[in-house]
Structures are given as structure tokens and as C-alpha cells.
Design an enzyme around this catalytic site. Structure first.
Site, short mmCIF file in Angstrom:
data_model
loop_
_atom_site.label_atom_id
_atom_site.label_comp_id
_atom_site.label_asym_id
_atom_site.label_seq_id
_atom_site.Cartn_x
_atom_site.Cartn_y
_atom_site.Cartn_z
N ARG A 119 0.81 -1.24 0.00
CA ARG A 119 0.00 0.00 0.00
C ARG A 119 0.84 1.27 0.00
O ARG A 119 0.36 2.34 0.38
CB ARG A 119 -0.97 0.01 1.17
N LYS A 141 1.35 10.91 -11.85
CA LYS A 141 0.46 9.97 -12.53
C LYS A 141 1.22 8.68 -12.80
O LYS A 141 2.27 8.70 -13.45
CB LYS A 141 0.00 10.55 -13.86
N GLU A 183 6.09 17.19 -26.46
CA GLU A 183 5.51 17.61 -25.17
C GLU A 183 6.07 18.97 -24.75
O GLU A 183 5.37 19.78 -24.13
CB GLU A 183 5.80 16.57 -24.08
N LYS A 225 4.68 22.40 -15.46
CA LYS A 225 3.87 21.26 -15.05
C LYS A 225 3.71 21.21 -13.53
O LYS A 225 2.62 20.92 -13.02
CB LYS A 225 4.48 19.96 -15.56
N GLU A 235 -6.36 16.15 -11.02
CA GLU A 235 -6.97 16.39 -12.33
C GLU A 235 -8.46 16.60 -12.31
O GLU A 235 -9.21 15.96 -13.04
CB GLU A 235 -6.62 15.22 -13.27
N ARG A 239 -5.46 20.80 -14.62
CA ARG A 239 -4.46 19.82 -15.05
C ARG A 239 -4.82 19.19 -16.38
O ARG A 239 -3.96 18.75 -17.13
CB ARG A 239 -4.31 18.74 -13.98
N ASN A 243 -3.25 17.87 -21.37
CA ASN A 243 -3.57 16.81 -22.32
C ASN A 243 -3.84 17.32 -23.74
O ASN A 243 -4.41 16.61 -24.55
CB ASN A 243 -4.78 16.02 -21.82
N HIS A 246 -3.74 14.95 -26.67
CA HIS A 246 -3.66 13.58 -26.16
C HIS A 246 -4.87 12.73 -26.50
O HIS A 246 -4.74 11.52 -26.66
CB HIS A 246 -3.42 13.58 -24.65
N HIS A 250 -4.06 9.50 -28.31
CA HIS A 250 -4.35 8.16 -27.79
C HIS A 250 -5.11 7.34 -28.83
O HIS A 250 -4.90 6.13 -28.95
CB HIS A 250 -5.17 8.25 -26.51
N HIS A 263 4.64 7.88 -28.49
CA HIS A 263 3.64 8.72 -27.83
C HIS A 263 3.78 10.18 -28.27
O HIS A 263 2.79 10.84 -28.63
CB HIS A 263 3.78 8.59 -26.31
#
Lengths: 362, 362
Positions: A119, A141, A183, A225, A235, A239, A243, A246, A250, A263
Site C-alpha cells: 500500500r 500519474k 511535449e 507542469k 486532475e 491539469r 492533455n 492527447h 491516444h 507517444h
């Protein structure tokens, strides 16, 4: 050495940026007796594993490593489990530290392992690709892919330190350096017009791996960032602006299968689609869209759809995006260069038309 | 209906306790249009799935379900992935809600799925076993097992509501009711002497499933645990006390293989070992240890080691416990009934001697 701090209250952490930091034991928040598991892949290990291991052993740490197969297609629960098995075989407890040494895939999987093992254990990021340095290593993330979608399984989990050694970019394939620049350009386009102008001035030096310019560039991206993440860690708001490109990107990655386009390449084409859509909606000027296109091209990045993909192929993938709420597409679009916003419920015909304008025709 | 609030700042949530709550739409924090995925198993589904589904559909939710195979041996990454696949097949987004309908295994796997799916979605717990009602549904610990250790992979993740319908205990096998009482007795032993006395008075009514006494008992346990969790969400301090008997108990469960002894049964024998060790260390009186033993026996619980397990079998498993720090065993022991403490670096010979005293001899 430059240093950017990510301000997240009790989980504040520093990002160190410089040449040769892998061997600088002052940047590692570790002490004698600490148990460390380095997560890396064979490609990165061959260049840098012994350098990091030596440095940590000089500090007095117990250092083990686990190597995951290289590539986005291995960003899976199975790879995650390899890390758990390695940790358990060594009897590593809740006081262990996981070090991610590699690109975005390694950082994402190792970070999710750190979030999940018992955990949560300590986590240090050493990103070795430009993309990971400016993007995935900042903000916590972490994720693995599912066969039905990218980054669908993960956690928000912050490292205790990020160490960016810009010398690692010297062994990175040029194509991946360029993908990282996608990016970088994104940051200028969404939030920082002066930085966009700086990039127009220095993009050739960055492509040529000028160390000083790289460090300035990476620090600026991390700062942008970090500011966004500090405002909106999980997010819910701002935030999402990160993207840009993106959701389109994606769709490209999923349609082509992971590992065909990088990517960053998918994000470059996707950013262009978002820019064209913004222009069609009357926000971005044609001249601004052209400046974005030119900058992407100077970084050797694609600005149009892959030739094996039809405009109609995009929407089904896009509707599965994590930003979709109540069945409605939410896209990041541009008011102007340096000013992005979240567009909800954009007309799907307009989206399709923008994709068409970015599709290769014979 | 009783209600206990778990105070975790912005993640405060209520636990509703009563008879017939499954059909009471006022306790579900859901509204028309919400997308719900019920995670359950075939055994529980046969009794309660249609009741919960009907209630949620009356509210106006879209309700799907996924059924995991029944049993601790299926508390794995593979079961977790079944939930992700179900969510993705239905195109469920970040606004989905996962409802765990079942015992501790279902709660732990579904909770970890909720923590991980798209990096976190809403989560409602409907525990249907006494063990889950008094223990695993409070406090946000979620996890799956690894073949090398129990609960090694997981997250701290809080539900938005817990709904405890005590009528569900009427279909629970008696052996499982008793196993739940092991954790109930544990609360009295570690933190609440008056409750321990209350249990000495009412244990027969609880074994006989007296609804009113059950509700009082569950509310008291949830309150004790909620207080501890509110003080120490991520188990840096006090929360460890809740693990009385668990380090011994996990050794039993791991040694026998999951599913032979119930978790509560292992905790009962483990609590007795901790009590005997506490007595040997001069803390607990022989009379107090005997009272604990008597209460466990009245709840039909084991107080000695399984006859297929040797005293020497315990320590290797125990050294892999999550509470082990820097290679040193940390055990929860008793100063007196109602007062537990964390013992660091207890002499391993004494630990072994205590286990011997709790081992069946012919």
C-alpha cells in the site's frame, strides 16, 4: 544544477536537473542501510545501471534490480507483478525504496508498483528520456495499460525526488528526442507564450542536444507542469490542459497498436488536430496554427494523421478517453498560442472535419 | 438505524447500520443517471444481487455487475483485471461508481479496483459478512494477495459510504459468523475494556444473531476502528494496534494455504498467542489471558495452533509481515485487557515459547 520544487504540501518534492547527476550522491535522498530496488529495462540497464548501482552502494544502500521487457506493450499488470515478485523474494518491507531508471513506461509501472506495494513505499524517479523528463516524471500519474485502453489502471502517487541527468539523452535515439520535444512544444502552446517564442528561437539547439539549452528547457517545462499539478493534483480542473493533443493522440496509438508511433509523435499530430479545430471554431488564428505546425516540423515531428488511419477511426477511440464525462467528449483546445481551455461537448462533425484537414491525401 | 461517521477531513464518510438497509434507497449516495458496477460473487449474488440492483434501478442508475470467483484464493491481480475488463466493456468512465457487495475478499478487491480504475472512482461498500462489517469495510485498506504474501498489493482508499444490513448475517454460515466475532473480541481486548465486559455478557446473543445486539456490537466496533483510522489513516502509528493476533494469524493462513482456516479463526488463535506472550513478558495477568480464552471458546473459536503446524513454522512467515521494519519483528501485545501496544524487537525465543504454549499436544 537546476532545481524545481513541486509544491504539494506534505508531499513537496524536488526535481534536480543537471549533467552527470546519476553519479552525484548528494541528490539521492537515501542513507546507509536503505533497501533499494531499481526498476529498469535491458536497454537502459546496459548504459546506466552500474553507474546508479555504484553510487547507491557507495552511500551504503542494499541495491537490487528488476528489468522489465522494453516497450509500451509491456506496460501491463504482468510487468507490475514482476516487480512485486522481485520485492517479495528479497523480503523487502514497507521501508523499501523503488527507483525508476528509464523512460515513461518504466516510470509509470515502477511508480504504480511503489503506490501499491504494501500500500505504498518510497519512490525515486530517474527519467532517462526527454519525454519522461518533461512530462511523466512530474505530477505523480502512474499507470499500466489494459488491452481495452491505455493508462486505465493506476494511481496518483508522488515520488520523493526526481533526478534528471541530461547526459542520458546522448544515448537516446534521435526519434525519441524529437518525440519528447512534442511535449515541450505543448507546454508553450497551452500555457506559456514567451516559452513558445523561446522554442522558436532555440529548437535547433535542442534537436542538436545542446546541454545548457536542454537543462533550461527541461527546468521550464517541469516548472510549468509542477505549477499546474500543485494547483490540481488529481486532475479535477486545470491539469486537464496538459492533455492538449492527447485525446487525438491516444486514438492514434490505440488504432495503430502500441509501439508503432511513439507517444510524442501521436501527441504532435494530435496537437495539430486540436489547433486546426481551434481555428475552425474561430479561436486560433490561421497564422498561429501555422507557427505551431512549423515548430513541430522543425523538431521532425508528424503534423498529420498516419496514412493507415481513416478520419472515421478516431471517434470510437476518443469516446473512451478518461476525460469523457456523462458520454460527452471533452477536448483541450487553444484560444491562442499560450492559452488553452477545456472544451465540453464540441460538435462531433467539427471534430471529424478537423481530423480530415489533418489527414494525408494523395 | 445506527450511523457511525469516519472523520477523514474531506473524505469523511458515514457507515449506516440497520436491518433491511439493502432496500432503503435513502442510504445510497447515488442519483438518477449514475453508472454503477456491482462487484460480487455467485454465493452472495444468489441472495442479494437482485435486491440491490432493483433498489438502484429505482433510483434511476444504470446497473451492471461482475461476479468474481468465491474465496480468498481468488483475491488476485487476475480477479482485479476481471473488474477492469467489465468496466471498460461497458465504457464506464471516471464518473462510475463501484459497489462492493460481499465479504472481505470482495471488498478488498473491489476497493482496490476503485482506487485504481482510471486512477480512482467512487466506491460504496456493502459488507455482507460480520468480519467485513466490523473490520475490512472501515478504514480504506484495500488489497489483493501475491503468491508470496497476503495483502501485499493494494492501496489506502476510502469508500464514500458503507451500508451494513444486519439481515444479511442470517444467510451467513455459522462458522463465518463466529470468525467475525474474533475481530469483535479483538477490539475489546486492544482498546475498550468496557466493551470486552459487554461481550462477556452478550456473546451468546451475538452467536445466536440477536439483531439488536448485533447492531449495537457492529456500531461499537466501527466506532472504535473509525476513531483509530481517523487518527492514523495510513498506519504509521496507532492503527497497527488493530493487528492484534494478525502476524501470528497470517503465518497460520499462509502455512495452511488460503481457505483452510478462516481469517477470523487464525486471528483468534493468533490473539491467544499474543496474550500468552504478553503474560510471559509480565504484562497481562494469567487471569486476563484466561478470560480472553474463555470468550473466544464461547464464540466457538480456536485458541491453539492448527495440529498440522509446528511452532518452528511460524517465524519465517512472520518475518515477512508488513510491520517488520529493518528486519525486526513488531508485534501487537497487551499491557492489560483493553490496552494494547506495539512491541518492537521482541526476543524470538520468547515468541517461539508462546507459540509452543498454544500448540496442541497429544
Amino acid at each position: 544544477m537546476l532545481c524545481v520544487n513541486v509544491e504539494l504540501k506534505e508531499r513537496r518534492y524536488p526535481i534536480h536537473i543537471g549533467a552527470g547527476l546519476l553519479s552525484d550522491n548528494s541528490v539521492y535522498p537515501l542513507k546507509s542501510g536503505d533497501k533499494v530496488m531499481i526498476v529498469t529495462n535491458p536497454t537502459v540497464a546496459q548504459h546506466y545501471l552500474s553507474q546508479v548501482t555504484d553510487t547507491l552502494e557507495k552511500i551504503g544502500c542494499t541495491v537490487k534490480n528488476v528489468q522489465l521487457p522494453d516497450g509500451e506493450q509491456y506496460k501491463t499488470l504482468d510487468s507490475l507483478n514482476l516487480i512485486f515478485t522481485a520485492l517479495l523474494r528479497e523480503n523487502y518491507g514497507r521501508d523499501a525504496t523503488i527507483v525508476a531508471l528509464g523512460g515513461g513506461v518504466i516510470g509509470d509501472v515502477a511508480g504504480y508498483a511503489a503506490a501499491s506495494y504494501q500500500r505504498g513505499v518510497r519512490f525515486i524517479q530517474i527519467p532517462t528520456t526527454l519525454l519522461a523528463q518533461v512530462d511523466s516524471s512530474v505530477g505523480g500519474k502512474t499507470a499500466v495499460n489494459h488491452e481495452l485502453g491505455k493508462n486505465m489502471i493506476g494511481a496518483f502517487y508522488q515520488p520523493c525526488t526526481v533526478i534528471i541527468d541530461t547526459l542520458t539523452l546522448n544515448t537516446l535515439p534521435k526519434r525519441e528526442v524529437n518525440a519528447g520535444l512534442a511535449e515541450v512544444i505543448k507546454y508553450g502552446a497551452i500555457l506559456d507564450y514567451p516559452f513558445f517564442e523561446w522554442l522558436e528561437q532555440h529548437i535547433d539547439a535542442l534537436v542538436a542536444l545542446d546541454q545548457e539549452k536542454l537543462q533550461q528547457c527541461i527546468a521550464r517545462c517541469c516548472q510549468i507542469k509542477a505549477d499546474v499539478v500543485a494547483r490540481d493534483e488529481t486532475e479535477k480542473g486545470d491539469r486537464a490542459l496538459l492533455n492538449l493533443g492527447h485525446t487525438f493522440g491516444h486514438a492514434i496509438e490505440t488504432h495503430l497498436g502500441y509501439g508503432n508511433w511513439l507517444h510524442g509523435e501521436a501527441v504532435a499530430a494530435g496537437s495539430m488536430m486540436a489547433a486546426v479545430l481551434s481555428e475552425m471554431l474561430g479561436d486560433l488564428s490561421a497564422q498561429e496554427a501555422a507557427r505551431l505546425e512549423k515548430l513541430l516540423v522543425r523538431a521532425n515531428l508528424p503534423t498529420v494523421s498516419p496514412d493507415t488511419m481513416q478520419p472515421e477511426d478516431y471517434l470510437p477511440h476518443m469516446m473512451r478517453d478518461k476525460k469523457v464525462l456523462a458520454g460527452k467528449l471533452r477536448l483541450i483546445l487553444l484560444k491562442s498560442l499560450g492559452q488553452a481551455y477545456v472544451a465540453t461537448d464540441t460538435d462531433q462533425d467539427k471534430v471529424l472535419a478537423a481530423i480530415r484537414r489533418c489527414t494525408q491525401t494523395d
